[in-house]
Enzyme design. Structure first.
Site, PDB file in Angstrom:
ATOM      1  CB  VAL A  51      -0.652  -0.110   1.313  1.00  0.00           C
ATOM      2  CG1 VAL A  51      -2.456  -1.011   0.733  1.00  0.00           C
ATOM      3  CG2 VAL A  51       0.119  -0.063   2.619  1.00  0.00           C
ATOM      4  CE1 TYR A 107       0.168   0.501  15.045  1.00  0.00           C
ATOM      5  CE2 TYR A 107      -0.617   1.523  17.334  1.00  0.00           C
ATOM      6  CZ  TYR A 107      -0.950   0.754  16.184  1.00  0.00           C
ATOM      7  OH  TYR A 107      -1.851  -0.602  15.890  1.00  0.00           O
TER       8      TYR A 107
END
Length: 243
Positions: free
Chosen positions: A53, A148
């Protein structure tokens, strides 16, 4: 469905396939995707498409394959993501590791949402739904999770902006924030996870199937209704009051 080869992605894919959805299974490696497809009920409409992706050409090819096979796109579950190297203090995090997390979690989510948005806007009848996989870290970080956590906060902004811009075209956009679903990624939590006070303590987890059922509920709402944000956590995990 991105990140469909394991964990939350596999669980959601199987939940939707069992409910007679036609699902394109996407991920970086073909073998785990084929394993997911093999676990689906007989006769399920599963399409395996290898795609990274973070690569625009891969994303374009993925959505072309979906259009060619199924004719239209009703749902994107933007699930692909990576935590990156765990337990690394911010001052020691290599740029390459930061960039990998950002490219996958944020750039990848944007590229897939953009491709889905274009297709949903152009198809007839117009519209569709995008569900972004956020995280508890979109609210409250864990120690040593700067890459993250930053991407998951950014994903919340992406969800809100896409939701607003999709209104004129019948495109509903929501986000599910998950805490401690039992997957390979969270396997170590039951033996001990670093807490905000510096201690290491075991944490409870929940069945990933409960997450899958929540995503299915969000997916099957009429486009006139939308779950903007859903938070699904293991009941006793240290989230409320974390830190």
């Amino acid at each position: 469905m991105t990140g469909a080869g394991s964990g939350v992605g596999r669980a959601v894919a199987l939940e939707l396939l069992a409910a007679d959805w036609a699902v394109a299974l996407s991920g970086r490696r073909t073998e785990p995707l084929e394993q997911t497809a093999a676990l689906a009920p007989a006769g399920s409409a599963a399409l395996v498409v290898r795609a990274d992706v973070s690569q625009p050409d891969d994303v374009a090819a993925l959505f072309t394959a979906v259009r060619d096979r199924f004719g239209r796109l009703d749902l994107l579950f933007n699930n692909a993501g990576t935590f990156g190297p765990g337990g690394v203090p911010v001052e020691e995090l290599p740029y390459e590791a930061w960039r990998h997390v950002v490219d996958t979690n944020l750039h990848g989510a944007f590229l897939c949402a953009q491709a889905a948005y274009r297709q949903m806007k152009e198809q007839a009848p117009q519209g569709g739904r995008i569900i972004n996989n956020g995280s508890i870290s979109a609210h409250t970080p864990r120690p040593h999770s700067v890459a993250y956590t930053a991407t998951k906060h950014a994903l919340t902004g992406l969800t809100k902006s896409l939701s607003l811009d999709g209104r004129p075209y019948g495109i509903a956009v929501g986000q599910i924030d998950i805490g401690n679903a039992a997957t390979d990624m969270t396997a170590g939590m039951q033996t001990g996870a670093l807490q905000a006070n510096g201690e290491t303590a075991p944490e409870p987890v929940m069945d990933v199937a409960d997450v899958a059922r929540t995503v299915r509920h969000m997916a099957e709402l009429p486009l006139e209704a939308n779950v903007q944000f859903a938070t699904v956590v293991a009941t006793a995990m240290p989230y409320v009051g974390r830190g």
